[in-house]
Motif scaffolding. Structure first.
Motif, PDB file in Angstrom:
ATOM      1  N   ASN B 103       0.821  -1.222   0.000  1.00 55.57           N
ATOM      2  CA  ASN B 103       0.000   0.000   0.000  1.00 55.57           C
ATOM      3  C   ASN B 103       0.853   1.270   0.000  1.00 55.57           C
ATOM      4  OD1 ASN B 103      -2.499  -1.184  -0.148  1.00 55.57           O
ATOM      5  ND2 ASN B 103      -2.887  -1.163   2.052  1.00 55.57           N
ATOM      6  N   LEU B 104       2.101   1.144   0.381  1.00 51.72           N
ATOM      7  CA  LEU B 104       2.990   2.320   0.360  1.00 51.72           C
ATOM      8  C   LEU B 104       3.519   2.622  -1.040  1.00 51.72           C
ATOM      9  CD1 LEU B 104       5.378   1.732   3.435  1.00 51.72           C
ATOM     10  CD2 LEU B 104       3.374   3.217   3.354  1.00 51.72           C
ATOM     11  N   ILE B 105       3.466   1.622  -1.907  1.00 49.22           N
ATOM     12  CA  ILE B 105       4.240   1.711  -3.151  1.00 49.22           C
ATOM     13  C   ILE B 105       3.878   2.931  -4.004  1.00 49.22           C
ATOM     14  CG2 ILE B 105       4.634   0.573  -5.383  1.00 49.22           C
ATOM     15  CD1 ILE B 105       6.391  -0.533  -3.214  1.00 49.22           C
ATOM     16  N   THR B 106       2.603   3.236  -4.125  1.00 53.50           N
ATOM     17  CA  THR B 106       2.208   4.383  -4.958  1.00 53.50           C
ATOM     18  C   THR B 106       2.879   5.666  -4.467  1.00 53.50           C
ATOM     19  OG1 THR B 106       0.097   3.367  -5.479  1.00 53.50           O
ATOM     20  CG2 THR B 106       0.243   5.736  -5.788  1.00 53.50           C
ATOM     21  N   GLY B 107       2.865   5.852  -3.171  1.00 52.73           N
ATOM     22  CA  GLY B 107       3.471   7.061  -2.609  1.00 52.73           C
ATOM     23  C   GLY B 107       4.981   7.057  -2.757  1.00 52.73           C
ATOM     24  N   ILE B 108       5.577   5.878  -2.614  1.00 51.57           N
ATOM     25  CA  ILE B 108       7.032   5.788  -2.776  1.00 51.57           C
ATOM     26  C   ILE B 108       7.404   6.136  -4.224  1.00 51.57           C
ATOM     27  CG2 ILE B 108       9.009   4.221  -2.748  1.00 51.57           C
ATOM     28  CD1 ILE B 108       7.678   2.714  -0.437  1.00 51.57           C
ATOM     29  N   ASP B 139       7.797 -10.006  -0.970  1.00 52.52           N
ATOM     30  CA  ASP B 139       9.168  -9.548  -1.172  1.00 52.52           C
ATOM     31  C   ASP B 139       9.136  -8.074  -1.561  1.00 52.52           C
ATOM     32  OD1 ASP B 139      11.763  -9.094  -1.756  1.00 52.52           O
ATOM     33  OD2 ASP B 139      11.950 -10.612  -3.321  1.00 52.52           O
ATOM     34  N   ILE B 140       9.003  -7.237  -0.547  1.00 58.23           N
ATOM     35  CA  ILE B 140       8.848  -5.802  -0.819  1.00 58.23           C
ATOM     36  C   ILE B 140      10.148  -5.195  -1.331  1.00 58.23           C
ATOM     37  CG2 ILE B 140       9.408  -4.920   1.493  1.00 58.23           C
ATOM     38  CD1 ILE B 140       6.604  -3.700  -0.887  1.00 58.23           C
ATOM     39  N   LEU B 141      11.257  -5.854  -1.051  1.00 58.02           N
ATOM     40  CA  LEU B 141      12.535  -5.339  -1.556  1.00 58.02           C
ATOM     41  C   LEU B 141      12.535  -5.333  -3.091  1.00 58.02           C
ATOM     42  CD1 LEU B 141      14.776  -4.454   0.404  1.00 58.02           C
ATOM     43  CD2 LEU B 141      16.066  -6.452  -0.321  1.00 58.02           C
ATOM     44  N   ASP B 142      12.105  -6.456  -3.645  1.00 59.37           N
ATOM     45  CA  ASP B 142      12.054  -6.536  -5.110  1.00 59.37           C
ATOM     46  C   ASP B 142      10.998  -5.614  -5.685  1.00 59.37           C
ATOM     47  OD1 ASP B 142      14.108  -8.149  -5.742  1.00 59.37           O
ATOM     48  OD2 ASP B 142      12.898  -9.708  -6.691  1.00 59.37           O
ATOM     49  N   ILE B 143       9.851  -5.558  -5.016  1.00 56.87           N
ATOM     50  CA  ILE B 143       8.764  -4.708  -5.529  1.00 56.87           C
ATOM     51  C   ILE B 143       9.171  -3.241  -5.504  1.00 56.87           C
ATOM     52  CG2 ILE B 143       6.428  -3.883  -5.019  1.00 56.87           C
ATOM     53  CD1 ILE B 143       5.713  -6.692  -4.142  1.00 56.87           C
ATOM     54  N   SER B 144       9.902  -2.857  -4.484  1.00 54.86           N
ATOM     55  CA  SER B 144      10.206  -1.426  -4.340  1.00 54.86           C
ATOM     56  C   SER B 144      11.486  -1.012  -5.067  1.00 54.86           C
ATOM     57  CB  SER B 144      10.316  -1.059  -2.855  1.00 54.86           C
ATOM     58  OG  SER B 144      11.384  -1.758  -2.244  1.00 54.86           O
ATOM     59  N   THR B 145      12.252  -1.969  -5.545  1.00 54.14           N
ATOM     60  CA  THR B 145      13.547  -1.621  -6.159  1.00 54.14           C
ATOM     61  C   THR B 145      13.452  -0.542  -7.253  1.00 54.14           C
ATOM     62  OG1 THR B 145      14.676  -3.657  -5.576  1.00 54.14           O
ATOM     63  CG2 THR B 145      15.442  -2.564  -7.566  1.00 54.14           C
ATOM     64  N   PRO B 146      12.529  -0.658  -8.199  1.00 54.20           N
ATOM     65  CA  PRO B 146      12.530   0.360  -9.263  1.00 54.20           C
ATOM     66  C   PRO B 146      12.071   1.742  -8.809  1.00 54.20           C
ATOM     67  CG  PRO B 146      11.220  -1.575  -9.873  1.00 54.20           C
ATOM     68  CD  PRO B 146      11.498  -1.676  -8.424  1.00 54.20           C
ATOM     69  N   VAL B 147      11.492   1.850  -7.626  1.00 53.73           N
ATOM     70  CA  VAL B 147      10.942   3.149  -7.197  1.00 53.73           C
ATOM     71  C   VAL B 147      11.605   3.679  -5.929  1.00 53.73           C
ATOM     72  CG1 VAL B 147       8.722   2.909  -8.339  1.00 53.73           C
ATOM     73  CG2 VAL B 147       8.994   1.978  -6.042  1.00 53.73           C
ATOM     74  N   THR B 148      12.711   3.077  -5.542  1.00 51.83           N
ATOM     75  CA  THR B 148      13.425   3.606  -4.380  1.00 51.83           C
ATOM     76  C   THR B 148      14.830   4.020  -4.789  1.00 51.83           C
ATOM     77  OG1 THR B 148      14.046   1.336  -3.809  1.00 51.83           O
ATOM     78  CG2 THR B 148      12.249   2.337  -2.536  1.00 51.83           C
TER      79      THR B 148
END
Lengths: 191, 595
Positions: B103-108, B139-148
């Motif tokens: 749920n954080l991903i959009t904001g990140i 695996d939030i690390l992989d999900i967030s990699t392109p946007v962090t």
């Protein structure tokens, strides 16, 4: 114009770094044709060799995006004539074809390949060379029957003297030379 | 005792455990202590299974670290964004594993595109359960990699302080961005000896490139010989706190100054050299004359496609100078002649001192001529409409007239473009809007974060009837914290921008853009928030006055024209110089004092 480029990327040893690097390529719509990872001359720093087909502009942009990654120290990209490359190929054939006829042996000899391992059932042949050479050996061995075949991606080393001289002050490596371009064509990526 | 007692360490004063023996604390408590050591006083979040140990530890530090419980994790990350952008500090949010993290991903992603410094801490399942499809394991690390900008998984308590120190350093240094720390539950529960060392340097990371002396000279030389220079400024000025340095630079070179959407408020809108906003719905003069300038000076902006439109027809005649802190932005979209890498806070003065004092009255007059056309064909109609219904633009004008120094937070869509076109700004960090990602639902939680960061400022959220419903649950935060945020819902009963595109480019086929709206007043009532609804022009000023003077939160719903369009517009794919001034000529007023 699309050409083969080899990227040499130096990174810290952090979980997930390969994903981060590959994500930069996939985002640019590039398929990784060959990949190898090994520890560099600097203990604890890893060297990723990535080969892709792209145009120079895309290659430049990808190298910029790679260097933008926090754990990446440096990302260079080379055209094929700027590097020396080798590939390793392994071929498994039935040992009886080695024992019962001399053809296989002649082929191995002619291609300057060598027998890596042999038992009563199968023989493993090793060939180091260019893609075309390992392919030629495969084509010839096919006449006696290849049970299994594997080829590594190319492993590359640059023809420059300075590539891996990662100086002590690491952040300096992310310092770019001023990027000047004429109509966006020629660009130097890093100092 | 290690560095915590070292008086040369600037963080020591913030370390609540300085001058004590190294305390044995849980990993969870070490998270709180690390945040305190970084000077964090407010975090936004939502509890859940895998982050429960941290919430438990948080209870013991309530007096030092305020937790603002949002109503959805997306609200937490947008609030942290609003906090960061209003204050210039790092925004912090907490969420649980799996769904909390996703749920954080959009904001990140929004923060990534808009270079907003965030530290997002997510709980993760026990380390021994990783990879087993455990309950709420993702695996939030992989999900967030392109946007962090950077992310890390922590599986041992002892690794937590170093990870947090590194996260803060990366988030706020260089070109800022969001980072994510995923901390397993066992790491939060296990004990460790707490010792905090702030991070100042990394072997692989050069946040600020060293300026190239030659580039500084070349830039100054080009600007000095320019006959028609045009300066484009972006958020880099705000992120680098270089507003004053920019002002000195701009006034020395005398060039017209145009803002990107995220650059708005870095320069007061009443500055005589300010010529308006760039981009698809920006002002006519700066867009059109981009293709006439001889030297284009881009300062802390990234040539987004909404600014450049078709790159094949973008400023081809101009020499381009690009000031930026991020080397990967140089030559990314527009080929530059001189790249001035570095922090604009330092590079701008270095160039300014080499500049000849200059003025370009004839060139500026050309901007004024084109602005007069826009004034006649669009602005006058927007601000002084002859129609019965209220226009979005006149609401912004009304707000400007009653408070010219409020902090405006917008959502995304027509109202955003109108607010950005017409709002007046007199101080920096007065506009918070979702630029790169264009996230509907951004406004309400971001306004909440902004108000927590700047309780001294009047924070006004401007949102559409579509966007407000994406995060409307965050009215609960306004209720709970009695937070005096003002929300103006510009209600046209449509997803206005999509509807406009359907009208212009999809043959007026209005697929899924007409909205059946709830009674917003009743919803506000449900949260105990004062509210009003206004449908006629005669009552608008009074309603805005009531809203602004109300001591608490306020929701003002303004019924606006249903099928109005935002003009001018650069048709997608067209040249930046081919701005369309609109099809509707009704209601034009010739007498208008707004610029």
């Amino acid at each position: 114009m699309t050409k083969n480029y080899t990227f040499t990327i130096y990174s810290n040893d952090q979980t997930g770094i390969l994903n981060r690097i590959s994500a930069v390529f996939s985002r640019a719509g590039l398929n990784i044709e060959a990949l190898s990872v090994c520890e560099s001359t600097h203990s604890g720093l890893f060297r990723h060799n990535v080969q892709v087909s792209c145009d120079a502009q895309t290659g430049f942009r990808v190298s910029q995006q790679l260097e933008r990654q926090i754990e990446v120290i440096k990302a260079d990209f080379y055209h094929q004539d700027e590097i020396i490359q080798q590939e390793l190929a392994l071929y498994k054939i039935a040992s009886k074809s080695m024992l019962e006829q001399t053809l296989a042996e002649q082929i191995i000899h002619r291609h300057h390949a060598r027998v890596l391992s042999m038992n009563s059932e199968f023989t493993v042949i090793e060939k180091i060379g260019k893609r075309a050479e390992s392919q030629a050996l495969f084509d010839d061995l096919s006449t006696v029957g290849v049970l299994e075949f594997v080829r590594s991606g190319p492993v590359s080393i640059s023809k420059l003297m300075t590539t891996e001289s990662l100086q002590e002050d690491m952040p300096v490596f992310k310092q770019h030379a001023t990027c000047e371009s004429e109509n966006g064509q020629t660009v130097e990526t890093s100092s | 005792m290690k560095s915590a007692s070292n008086t040369s360490d600037p963080m020591t004063i913030n370390n609540p455990l300085a001058d004590q023996e190294l305390p044995n604390v849980s990993g969870a408590e070490s998270i709180i202590l690390s945040l305190l050591a970084e000077g964090v006083s407010q975090v936004f979040g939502y509890p859940g299974g895998a982050i429960m140990p941290t919430y438990d530890a948080l209870m013991d530090y309530e007096d030092q670290l305020e937790h603002i419980m949002v109503r959805h994790e997306q609200g937490a990350v947008h609030a942290a964004q609003g906090y960061a952008r209003a204050s210039g500090k790092v925004g912090v949010c907490l969420a649980t594993s799996g769904l909390g993290a996703t749920n954080l991903i959009t904001g990140i992603a929004d923060a990534y595109l808009d270079s907003t410094p965030l530290v997002c801490i997510t709980g993760q399942v026990f380390a021994q359960l990783l990879g087993t499809d455990a309950f709420q394991e993702i695996d939030i690390l992989d999900i967030s990699t392109p946007v962090t900008k950077w992310n890390i998984k922590v599986t041992q308590a002892s690794e937590i302080p170093a990870a947090i120190a590194k996260a803060f350093y990366i988030a706020k240094s260089g070109r800022p961005g969001p980072v994510l720390i995923d901390i397993t539950k066992n790491a939060q529960i296990d004990c460790m000896a707490f010792d905090y060392h702030p991070c100042y340097q990394l072997n692989s990371y050069q946040p600020t490139p060293q300026p190239d002396e030659l580039a500084l000279v070349q830039a100054a030389r080009l600007i000095n010989v320019a006959k028609k220079p045009l300066v484009l400024f972006g958020q880099g000025l705000i992120l680098g706190a270089a507003e004053q340095e920019f002002l000195a630079f701009a006034e020395r070179c005398g060039a017209p100054l145009a803002a990107t959407i995220l650059g708005l408020s870095a320069l007061p809108t009443n500055h005589p050299q300010y010529v308006g906003m760039l981009g698809m719905h920006g002002n006519y003069a700066p867009n059109t004359l981009t293709n006439e300038c001889d030297v284009l000076i881009a300062v802390g902006m990234r040539f987004d496609d909404r600014v450049t439109s078709n790159l094949d027809f973008y400023a081809k005649q101009a020499k381009v100078i690009h000031f930026d802190i991020d080397p990967s932005e140089i030559n990314k979209n527009v080929a530059v002649d001189v790249a001035v890498l570095g922090d604009v806070k330092h590079t701008l003065p270095a160039v300014t001192k080499q500049l000849d004092a200059n003025k370009h009255p004839q060139w500026l007059a050309k901007f004024h001529q084109l602005h007069a056309i826009e004034q006649h064909k669009i602005i006058a109609k927007d601000l002084e409409p002859k129609t019965d219904t209220i226009n979005m633009a006149e609401v912004i004008k009304c707000l400007n007239q009653q408070d010219d120094n409020c902090l405006i937070v917008t959502d995304v869509g027509q109202h955003q473009m109108v607010a950005c076109r017409y709002a007046k700004f007199s101080q920096s960090r007065s506009l918070i809007t979702s630029g790169g990602l264009g996230t509907m639902g951004f406004c309400l939680p971001a306004a909440i974060g902004a108000k927590f960061a700047r309780p001294d400022r009047q924070v006004v959220g401007i949102v559409g009837d579509g966007g407000v419903q994406m995060t409307i649950q965050e009215l609960g935060v306004l209720m709970q914290h009695q937070l005096p945020v003002k929300i103006i819902i510009l209600n046209n009963q449509f997803l206005g921008m999509v509807r406009q595109w359907q009208e212009l480019y999809f043959d007026k086929r209005y697929a899924s853009t007409e909205l059946s709206n709830p009674n917003f007043g009743l919803i506000a009532d449900g949260y105990g928030i004062n509210n009003a609804k206004v449908s006629s022009r005669a009552h608008l000023a009074d309603a805005v006055h009531t809203m602004l003077s109300h001591p608490g939160a306020f929701v003002l719903e303004v019924m606006v024209a249903q099928q109005d369009n935002v003009f001018p517009i650069i048709t997608p794919g067209a040249s930046v110089a081919d701005m369309c001034l609109g099809t509707n000529t009704a209601g034009t007023s010739d007498d208008n004092s707004e610029d």
